[in-house]
Design an enzyme around this catalytic site. Structure first.
Site, PDB file in Angstrom:
ATOM      1  N   CYS A   1       0.821  -1.203   0.000  1.00  0.00           N
ATOM      2  CA  CYS A   1       0.000   0.000   0.000  1.00  0.00           C
ATOM      3  C   CYS A   1       0.857   1.255   0.000  1.00  0.00           C
ATOM      4  O   CYS A   1       0.420   2.313  -0.450  1.00  0.00           O
ATOM      5  CB  CYS A   1      -0.958  -0.001   1.190  1.00  0.00           C
ATOM      6  N   TYR A   2       2.096   1.149   0.524  1.00  0.00           N
ATOM      7  CA  TYR A   2       3.012   2.289   0.543  1.00  0.00           C
ATOM      8  C   TYR A   2       4.127   2.137  -0.490  1.00  0.00           C
ATOM      9  O   TYR A   2       5.024   2.974  -0.539  1.00  0.00           O
ATOM     10  CB  TYR A   2       3.642   2.447   1.925  1.00  0.00           C
TER      11      TYR A   2
END
Length: 897
Positions: free
Chosen positions: A865-866
């Site tokens: 997600c990052y």
């Protein structure tokens, strides 16, 4: 009857006059003038009358077909037919104004059709002998008895072509005005009857004989093109007028089909055009020079109008032919051109269209260029170029260099990246580099696109032209490049179009204040709470109704299986994970909304519109894909090419069916090429649509579903069935998804890209061997380091050494491990959101590990997600390589920690 008896005398007087003039020039002028006067009387009194030709005796017809008589008859028809059309105008105005002339005025309404009858009569007269024949469908057709010998005479052919080209526009204009005016109900049947007598214009034998005769005369091809131009533009207008008043128009000849499907016509026109315009007859596959045609450097303005007219006819006919020409006929069958010849057509049209908008050496604007070009050329040259380009995208026959040759010649070689951006600082912030298209900033071109779509003008456009004019003509401005992008986007390099697309999104964010925090006057973020156990339900409930408002920043809070909010702040990573999960779930075949093509590309399941909430969910998924595109988030999904065409507002065609259902496409090809009687196959114009055991019959021809497929209509059947599968059956589902996508991303901006490029826009450059390799140096330039790592850290140096030795497939696996997508973002890693990050994971290990002692045993992990790689501080390259390859090969992430 009296005039028919007088006709032999007229012919005798005419022959005497011509003979005297031949013996003593000027002596036969009075006799010739007297003969022409008699001829004009004959035309006015007989030839303009309905059905006149059918009432003349064969003896009279033969006398009228004498070359010198027929030529004068055509000249007289132009004079008298034009006069009749002119007389009809005041009469129509009087009727429209409510004049009191009574019956005489209403009687003048059908008389407005007289010029059309004159053309019909002369056409039937010169067509020669014919008979009627009945097709299996019951339709009556006309068939020549022998060749139309009158058209073999150069004098007659030239006179007939000139008369038709001059009179047909006036005749149709008068008839259409009468049909659409008061009393049109009486004019429509007469106009339909007269137009049906023009059937020789729809006969290949007649038209090809006319061309063969005119080719031998100087200016003959231009004259033939003038006739074709008049027929192609005027007869469809007449059909529209008849249809408006519900008058049958099926008997009006289809000149377009006749000419487009004539086997040798297009090659003959192209062969004539090449020396006239300085065009290549063929273009080799490996050609690298001469792809920007110098003779077309001024666009339409640099062409002789007579040559431009012929090229316009060529473009109109070829465009129509490509609608029904399948890939097998085009590639293997070399119909109508061999591939080298087809490339020559592409090369020429590409230069013509490009230089119409960006000309060299003239001051005309694109609008002025369009005004100077013949209507058919201005409309169909770009359409033909687009049709050939789409076929090349589907199955390549042109080298990529060909499409970009005029741009490269004008602006220099296009590089993948506009310029080398400044290296980011340790915090990852880099300088902003404006994108350049040609010699303009993308923002300047974008302004022209926006203002032109809105219907206004950009005052700054006048002042911004200097840079481009240094390369192109003085009429070139940012709006010129914008117009080119709307008409032929493939003529501008892909990277520059991506720059423009990103600038479009940046401008939109600035206008909506989506790029600012609330304390700076920005739009407040949208906050949504998502239970992982009910991902789609919560996402739909919280976001589906927002529409364009979803462009604002999205702040996601996840709730885990235990009902607790997951810790962490959303700086973009949670939004990325959320969008990826929603798309992954919605596109899963088990969810019932999407299917995959044989190539593994997604498209809406045809039955999705019958599923409860199916259309609403499809629109929502379109919204989610649009949001990902808007935020620059890559999705690991690809769309089927025929579906992308629907998203761009285009209609997929027959050969696109191969990517949806290869077996059905193969079956229709067998029907199309069936050499026996197709009626024996028992096919009808209907198709069965099955949904969970319930079968519904759909009529391909409304009200005529039981009609049998025959040799005469099998082509229509094949295309209607393909259209139903590609557009009808998928229509509602595809439109629902498109509606959602267009709320975030304008449909016009998606038309800048072909289907392959569109998929790259969504999922990035390929790193799995099916496209360009991932640029490791670019990845290294834009990575961020976190948790104690720096560019000169020992482990980081080892990491880049290991990555540099990886195969392209392994680099793609690494990217997928870290970002959930195996492809790099378009334009490089500076566009990856969130930025690629390597985070330090401190692990105990002996300082002597580098000399052979125990190294760190922990595996790398990732937070997709990052876009973050959590890399333990390995001491040895061999350990780092072993652990990293194991991790990326396992397909896992968090759990490896």
């Amino acid at each position: 009857v009296l005039l028919q008896k007088m006709l032999p005398l007229v012919v005798e007087v005419l022959q005497a006059g011509l003979q005297q003039r031949a013996q003593a020039p000027g002596a036969g002028a009075p006799a010739a003038a007297a003969a022409m006067s008699c001829m004009e009387t004959f035309v006015r009194s007989v030839l303009l009358a309905p059905h006149a030709c059918e009432q003349l005796s064969e003896e009279v017809k033969e006398q009228l077909r004498l070359p010198h008589v027929a030529a004068m008859l055509c000249q007289a028809l132009v004079t008298q037919g034009s006069a009749a059309a002119a007389r009809a105008r005041p009469a129509r105005k009087a009727v429209e104004a409510g004049g009191t002339g009574g019956a005489s005025e209403s009687a003048d309404v059908p008389r407005a059709v007289d010029p059309l009858w004159g053309l019909a009569n002369i056409t039937l007269l010169l067509a020669g002998q014919y008979k009627t024949s009945q097709l299996a469908s019951g339709k009556q057709v006309f068939v020549f008895v022998g060749a139309p010998r009158c058209m073999a005479d150069a004098q007659v052919a030239e006179a007939f072509a000139a008369a038709t080209a001059q009179l047909l526009p006036r005749a149709v204009s008068a008839a259409v005005a009468a049909i659409r005016g008061p009393g049109g109900a009486s004019a429509a049947p007469a106009a339909a009857a007269a137009a049906s007598r023009l059937w020789p214009l729809g006969q290949r034998t007649f038209m090809m004989q006319l061309l063969a005769t005119l080719e031998s005369k100087n200016g003959g091809v231009q004259l033939f093109s003038q006739l074709c131009d008049a027929a192609l533009r005027q007869l469809p207008e007449l059909v529209r007028a008849l249809t408006e008043v519900k008058q049958a128009a099926s008997e009006v000849p289809s000149v377009l089909n006749t000419l487009a499907f004539a086997p040798s016509l297009l090659p003959r026109l192209w062969k004539w055009l090449c020396p006239q315009l300085g065009l290549p007859l063929e273009c080799p596959q490996a050609a690298t020079r001469g792809l920007d045609i110098a003779s077309l450097a001024q666009g339409y303005a640099g062409m002789d109008p007579r040559h431009a007219l012929v090229l316009g006819i060529f473009c109109r006919l070829y465009t129509h032919l490509l609608l029904v020409l399948d890939d097998g006929e085009f590639y293997e069958g070399s119909d109508p051109f061999t591939l080298p010849q087809a490339r020559a057509v592409v090369t020429s049209l590409n230069s013509l269209v490009y230089h119409t908008y960006l000309p060299k050496g003239n001051k005309l604007t694109p609008e002025q260029q369009q005004e100077q070009a013949p209507p058919l050329l201005a409309e169909y040259a770009p359409l033909l170029l687009r049709s050939l380009y789409e076929r090349d995208v589907r199955r390549s026959f042109c080298q990529p260099l060909l499409w970009l040759a005029p741009y490269t010649e004008m602006f220099g070689k296009a590089e993948p990246v506009t310029s080398t951006p400044p290296a980011p600082s340790e915090s990852g912030e880099g300088g902003v580099v404006p994108a350049i298209i040609g010699t303009f900033s993308a923002a300047a071109v974008l302004q022209s696109l926006i203002y032109s779509v809105a219907g206004g003008g950009d005052e700054r456009d006048e002042d911004a032209g200097g840079a481009l004019q240094a390369k192109a003509g003085e009429g070139s401005r940012p709006s010129s490049l914008a117009a080119l992008l709307r008409t032929a986007p493939q003529a501008v390099p892909f990277a520059r179009r991506v720059d423009l697309f990103r600038t479009l999104l940046s401008e939109d964010k600035a206008r909506g204040r989506f790029d600012r925090p609330p304390y700076e006057g920005g739009t407040p973020p949208i906050k949504v709470t998502i239970r992982r156990s009910s991902l789609m339900e919560d996402a739909y409930r919280g976001l589906a109704g927002l529409g364009p408002a979803l462009k604002a920043r999205l702040v996601v809070t996840f709730v885990n299986e235990q009902g607790l909010s997951e810790a962490g702040l959303d700086y973009g990573g949670l939004m990325k994970e959320f969008l990826e999960e929603v798309v992954r779930t919605g596109f899963n075949a088990d969810y019932g909304l999407f299917s995959t093509s044989p190539e593994g590309l997604a498209y809406p399941r045809p039955s999705a519109d019958k599923v409860d909430m199916g259309l609403q969910l499809l629109e929502f998924l379109g919204l989610m894909v649009g949001k990902a595109l808007y935020e620059g988030i890559l999705l690991n999904v690809g769309f089927a090419h025929f579906f992308i065409m629907r998203l761009q507002g285009r209609a997929p065609l027959f050969d696109d069916l191969r990517t949806l259902d290869p077996d059905l496409h193969r079956s229709l090809m067998q029907v199309k090429r069936y050499e026996g009687d197709v009626e024996d196959l028992g096919l009808t114009f209907s198709v069965d649509d099955d949904f969970f055991g319930t079968t519904t019959q759909v009529e391909l021809l409304p009200g005529r579903g039981a009609q049998s497929v025959t040799n005469e209509n099998k082509l229509l059947y094949c295309h209607l069935l393909a259209d139903w599968h590609l557009n009808g059956k998928l229509g509602r589902a595809a439109q629902a998804f498109a509606d959602g996508l267009s709320q975030i991303i304008p449909t016009t901006s998606l038309r800048l890209f072909n289907p392959k490029e569109f998929n790259q826009l969504i999922s990035g450059d390929s790193g799995d061997g099916s496209g360009p390799d991932v640029d490791v140096e670019d990845m290294k330039r834009y990575v961020r380091y976190h948790g104690g790592y720096r560019e000169d850290s020992t482990t980081i140096k080892l990491f880049w050494k290991v990555v540099g030795d990886m195969s392209p497939l392994e680099v793609g696996q690494l990217l997928k491990f870290v970002t959930s997508c195996s492809r790099a973002p378009l334009g490089g890693f500076r566009y990856l959101q969130p930025p690629l990050t390597i985070h330090k994971v401190d692990c105990d290990a002996s300082l002597f590990a580098v000399l052979g002692g125990q190294d760190v045993d922990r595996l790398p992990s990732a937070s997709t997600c990052y876009n973050m790689l959590k890399l333990p501080n390995y001491r040895r390259a061999s350990t780092l390589k072993k652990k990293l390859l194991y991790a990326i090969g396992s397909g896992a992430g968090f759990e490896l920690s």
